[in-house]
Design a protein around this motif. Structure first.
Motif, PDB file in Angstrom:
ATOM      1  N   GLU A 106       1.006  -1.169  -0.570  1.00 57.91           N
ATOM      2  CA  GLU A 106       0.008   0.116  -0.031  1.00 57.91           C
ATOM      3  C   GLU A 106       0.862   0.808   0.122  1.00 57.91           C
ATOM      4  O   GLU A 106       0.098   2.134  -0.644  1.00 57.91           O
ATOM      5  CB  GLU A 106      -1.277  -0.082   1.241  1.00 57.91           C
ATOM      6  CG  GLU A 106      -2.482  -1.275   0.956  1.00 57.91           C
ATOM      7  CD  GLU A 106      -3.233  -0.895   2.139  1.00 57.91           C
ATOM      8  OE1 GLU A 106      -4.001  -0.813   2.337  1.00 57.91           O
ATOM      9  OE2 GLU A 106      -2.699  -1.076   2.903  1.00 57.91           O
ATOM     10  N   SER A 134      -5.478   1.624 -11.790  1.00 53.59           N
ATOM     11  CA  SER A 134      -5.878   3.079 -12.162  1.00 53.59           C
ATOM     12  C   SER A 134      -4.987   3.708 -12.199  1.00 53.59           C
ATOM     13  O   SER A 134      -5.079   5.341 -13.285  1.00 53.59           O
ATOM     14  CB  SER A 134      -7.084   3.072 -10.874  1.00 53.59           C
ATOM     15  OG  SER A 134      -7.862   2.491 -11.069  1.00 53.59           O
ATOM     16  N   LEU A 135      -3.791   4.513 -10.976  1.00 49.12           N
ATOM     17  CA  LEU A 135      -2.555   5.482 -11.341  1.00 49.12           C
ATOM     18  C   LEU A 135      -2.424   4.645 -12.106  1.00 49.12           C
ATOM     19  O   LEU A 135      -1.615   6.649 -12.631  1.00 49.12           O
ATOM     20  CB  LEU A 135      -1.916   5.058  -9.700  1.00 49.12           C
ATOM     21  CG  LEU A 135      -2.919   5.675  -8.270  1.00 49.12           C
ATOM     22  CD1 LEU A 135      -2.394   4.773  -7.221  1.00 49.12           C
ATOM     23  CD2 LEU A 135      -3.277   6.854  -8.383  1.00 49.12           C
ATOM     24  N   GLN A 136      -1.787   4.177 -13.211  1.00 45.98           N
ATOM     25  CA  GLN A 136      -0.828   3.771 -13.777  1.00 45.98           C
ATOM     26  C   GLN A 136      -1.616   4.374 -15.182  1.00 45.98           C
ATOM     27  O   GLN A 136      -0.592   4.804 -16.440  1.00 45.98           O
ATOM     28  CB  GLN A 136      -0.876   2.648 -14.438  1.00 45.98           C
ATOM     29  CG  GLN A 136       0.323   1.930 -13.632  1.00 45.98           C
ATOM     30  CD  GLN A 136       0.597   0.063 -13.782  1.00 45.98           C
ATOM     31  OE1 GLN A 136       0.052  -0.707 -13.684  1.00 45.98           O
ATOM     32  NE2 GLN A 136       1.887   0.262 -14.847  1.00 45.98           N
ATOM     33  N   HIS A 144       7.088  -0.403 -11.427  1.00 48.47           N
ATOM     34  CA  HIS A 144       5.590  -1.047 -11.318  1.00 48.47           C
ATOM     35  C   HIS A 144       5.928  -2.864 -11.557  1.00 48.47           C
ATOM     36  O   HIS A 144       4.547  -3.582 -11.116  1.00 48.47           O
ATOM     37  CB  HIS A 144       4.889  -0.956 -12.227  1.00 48.47           C
ATOM     38  CG  HIS A 144       4.686   1.186 -12.599  1.00 48.47           C
ATOM     39  ND1 HIS A 144       3.574   0.883 -11.596  1.00 48.47           N
ATOM     40  CD2 HIS A 144       5.425   1.999 -12.582  1.00 48.47           C
ATOM     41  CE1 HIS A 144       3.589   2.484 -11.555  1.00 48.47           C
ATOM     42  NE2 HIS A 144       4.331   3.024 -11.831  1.00 48.47           N
ATOM     43  N   ASN A 156      -4.033   6.789 -14.681  1.00 47.19           N
ATOM     44  CA  ASN A 156      -4.038   8.521 -14.826  1.00 47.19           C
ATOM     45  C   ASN A 156      -2.439   8.956 -15.076  1.00 47.19           C
ATOM     46  O   ASN A 156      -2.134  10.305 -15.752  1.00 47.19           O
ATOM     47  CB  ASN A 156      -4.374   8.845 -12.921  1.00 47.19           C
ATOM     48  CG  ASN A 156      -5.779   7.645 -12.965  1.00 47.19           C
ATOM     49  OD1 ASN A 156      -6.787   8.128 -14.078  1.00 47.19           O
ATOM     50  ND2 ASN A 156      -5.967   8.149 -11.592  1.00 47.19           N
ATOM     51  N   ARG A 157      -1.252   8.427 -14.748  1.00 50.31           N
ATOM     52  CA  ARG A 157      -0.082   8.634 -15.192  1.00 50.31           C
ATOM     53  C   ARG A 157       0.187   9.098 -16.806  1.00 50.31           C
ATOM     54  O   ARG A 157       0.332   9.464 -17.052  1.00 50.31           O
ATOM     55  CB  ARG A 157       0.251   8.078 -14.368  1.00 50.31           C
ATOM     56  CG  ARG A 157       1.119   8.469 -13.218  1.00 50.31           C
ATOM     57  CD  ARG A 157       1.909   7.575 -12.371  1.00 50.31           C
ATOM     58  NE  ARG A 157       2.338   7.099 -11.156  1.00 50.31           N
ATOM     59  CZ  ARG A 157       2.018   6.724 -10.060  1.00 50.31           C
ATOM     60  NH1 ARG A 157       1.631   5.409 -10.291  1.00 50.31           N
ATOM     61  NH2 ARG A 157       1.789   6.790  -8.867  1.00 50.31           N
ATOM     62  N   ASP A 199       6.545   8.533  -4.858  1.00 50.74           N
ATOM     63  CA  ASP A 199       7.148   8.373  -6.475  1.00 50.74           C
ATOM     64  C   ASP A 199       7.684   7.640  -7.452  1.00 50.74           C
ATOM     65  O   ASP A 199       6.687   8.331  -8.504  1.00 50.74           O
ATOM     66  CB  ASP A 199       7.468  10.472  -5.756  1.00 50.74           C
ATOM     67  CG  ASP A 199       6.987  11.168  -4.784  1.00 50.74           C
ATOM     68  OD1 ASP A 199       5.575  11.253  -4.693  1.00 50.74           O
ATOM     69  OD2 ASP A 199       7.886  11.389  -3.674  1.00 50.74           O
ATOM     70  N   THR A 257      -6.525   0.051  -7.994  1.00 49.46           N
ATOM     71  CA  THR A 257      -5.595   1.029  -7.314  1.00 49.46           C
ATOM     72  C   THR A 257      -4.479   1.290  -8.446  1.00 49.46           C
ATOM     73  O   THR A 257      -4.428   2.266  -9.060  1.00 49.46           O
ATOM     74  CB  THR A 257      -5.446   1.003  -5.954  1.00 49.46           C
ATOM     75  OG1 THR A 257      -6.224   0.483  -5.345  1.00 49.46           O
ATOM     76  CG2 THR A 257      -4.903   2.880  -5.909  1.00 49.46           C
ATOM     77  N   GLN A 258      -3.525   0.633  -9.000  1.00 47.20           N
ATOM     78  CA  GLN A 258      -1.814   0.199  -8.926  1.00 47.20           C
ATOM     79  C   GLN A 258      -2.820   0.913 -10.672  1.00 47.20           C
ATOM     80  O   GLN A 258      -1.677   1.138 -11.053  1.00 47.20           O
ATOM     81  CB  GLN A 258      -1.324  -0.883  -8.717  1.00 47.20           C
ATOM     82  CG  GLN A 258       0.162  -0.579  -9.002  1.00 47.20           C
ATOM     83  CD  GLN A 258       0.786  -1.930  -9.253  1.00 47.20           C
ATOM     84  OE1 GLN A 258       0.013  -3.096  -9.228  1.00 47.20           O
ATOM     85  NE2 GLN A 258       2.354  -2.032  -9.698  1.00 47.20           N
ATOM     86  N   VAL A 273       2.273   2.135  -3.471  1.00 43.84           N
ATOM     87  CA  VAL A 273       1.480   2.236  -4.208  1.00 43.84           C
ATOM     88  C   VAL A 273       1.050   3.762  -4.690  1.00 43.84           C
ATOM     89  O   VAL A 273       1.286   4.370  -6.311  1.00 43.84           O
ATOM     90  CB  VAL A 273       0.138   1.759  -4.197  1.00 43.84           C
ATOM     91  CG1 VAL A 273      -0.685   2.312  -5.300  1.00 43.84           C
ATOM     92  CG2 VAL A 273      -0.102   0.428  -4.487  1.00 43.84           C
ATOM     93  N   PHE A 274       1.555   4.031  -3.774  1.00 43.22           N
ATOM     94  CA  PHE A 274       1.386   5.689  -3.532  1.00 43.22           C
ATOM     95  C   PHE A 274       2.864   6.661  -3.406  1.00 43.22           C
ATOM     96  O   PHE A 274       3.081   7.404  -2.900  1.00 43.22           O
ATOM     97  CB  PHE A 274       0.429   6.313  -2.934  1.00 43.22           C
ATOM     98  CG  PHE A 274      -0.648   5.524  -3.008  1.00 43.22           C
ATOM     99  CD1 PHE A 274      -1.515   6.895  -3.435  1.00 43.22           C
ATOM    100  CD2 PHE A 274      -1.159   5.017  -2.041  1.00 43.22           C
ATOM    101  CE1 PHE A 274      -2.898   6.572  -4.002  1.00 43.22           C
ATOM    102  CE2 PHE A 274      -2.512   4.720  -2.420  1.00 43.22           C
ATOM    103  CZ  PHE A 274      -3.313   5.043  -3.252  1.00 43.22           C
TER     104      PHE A 274
END
Length: 323
Positions: A167, A254-256, A177, A258-259, A173, A251-252, A170-171
């Motif tokens: 966790e 989704s963040l990928q 991956h 978004n990036r 900087d 979540t990972q 995941v966030f």
């Protein structure tokens, strides 16, 4: 060679005696015997099988590997299968050790499928609670199950720590991956394996506590209730961790996504800015006269237009957080 013990009137009287002396000890109604075998064959179990009246199907299950955790009831005894587990915190890989056990009124026979099952830890638990030895076979079964369920609980707790580190990552900087995907998939696989050995233990312990089995007396009942509570907690914890690993993975991703969208937005913005000077210089590259043709002010005018339009686009994209 079998590991053996005999208790009389709740007191440890002898240990490491030959398995052939089992019948001699069982002639005393006050005696409770424990025998432990490691990777035996059906021939190795033949002597005690005849002495204790063990069912042929139970003996086959005790010899063969990869049985599901269960408690089978036969006419003269019960047959138990369970798994002790351990988690490699460095790799997140779960390993297990299978154990089978024959439960009679005055004997417990444990059959370890490999030497990784820490039977010495079980013996230490028996010695630490010697005041309960008057409970007979139920006392021995409690120490065995207490150790097995504690390995489940320790593995779940270790997985919880591993998932917390996931966790946090995941966030972060800078995220690797590939490594995170590999760790999350290993943990998910280990959780599935742990779930297969933990969930059936609820039925196993609950069945042992039934009064018609006459295995657990009033003195031992609170201790079995405590084991059952640990089984429930480990089961519920395993289910929640499996959902948590799935959530982390989603979540990972989704963040990928978004990036990637952010990168594409920035690339598109810079492409639009670069398109302005490309269009203007391309227009002035025609082999025809144009305003300011072969004049110094024409060059400076076109340069000013490029700078002004590019600056306006940059300011607009920056204000909309596209750059």
């Amino acid at each position: 060679m079998a590991r053996t013990r005999v208790y009389r009137h709740g007191v440890l009287e002898a240990e490491n005696f030959p398995a052939a002396e089992l019948s001699d000890h069982l002639q005393d109604p006050a005696a409770v015997v424990w025998l432990d075998f490691v990777k035996p064959t059906e021939a190795d179990l033949a002597t005690i099988s005849e002495e204790l009246g063990l069912h042929r199907l139970a003996v086959e299950d005790a010899v063969h590997e990869h049985q599901r955790p269960k408690l089978d009831r036969y006419e003269s005894h019960a047959f138990l299968t369970a798994y002790a587990v351990r988690l490699d915190t460095a790799t997140g890989v779960l390993s297990d050790s299978e154990l089978a056990a024959f439960l009679t009124d005055r004997a417990l026979v444990t059959v370890r499928k490999d030497e990784h099952f820490d039977i010495e830890a079980v013996v230490r638990r028996w010695d630490a609670s010697a005041d309960l030895a008057k409970g007979g076979t139920g006392y021995l079964v409690h120490g065995l199950l207490d150790y097995i369920v504690d390995t489940h609980f320790d593995a779940v707790q270790a997985m919880d720590d591993q998932i917390e580190s996931l966790e946090d990552g995941v966030f972060a900087d800078h995220v690797d991956h590939t490594d995170m995907q590999r760790r999350s998939l290993r943990l998910r696989k280990s959780l599935v394996a742990l779930r297969r050995v933990v969930l059936p233990m609820r039925e196993v312990v609950n069945s042992l506590m039934r009064r018609d089995h006459h295995l657990v007396d009033e003195t031992l009942m609170p201790y079995f209730q405590d084991v059952y509570d640990h089984v429930l907690r480990a089961s519920e914890w395993t289910e929640s961790l499996r959902d948590l690993v799935t959530t982390i993975r989603e979540t990972q991703l989704s963040l990928q996504g978004n990036r990637l969208n952010l990168i594409m937005k920035k690339v598109t913005g810079w492409a639009a800015i670069i398109a302005v000077p490309t269009a203007i210089t391309g227009f002035y590259g025609q082999n025809v006269p144009y305003p300011g043709f072969e004049r110094p002010w024409g060059f400076w005018l076109s340069t000013a237009v490029i700078v002004a339009l590019s600056g306006a686009l940059y300011a607009m994209f920056k204000r909309r957080d596209w750059l």
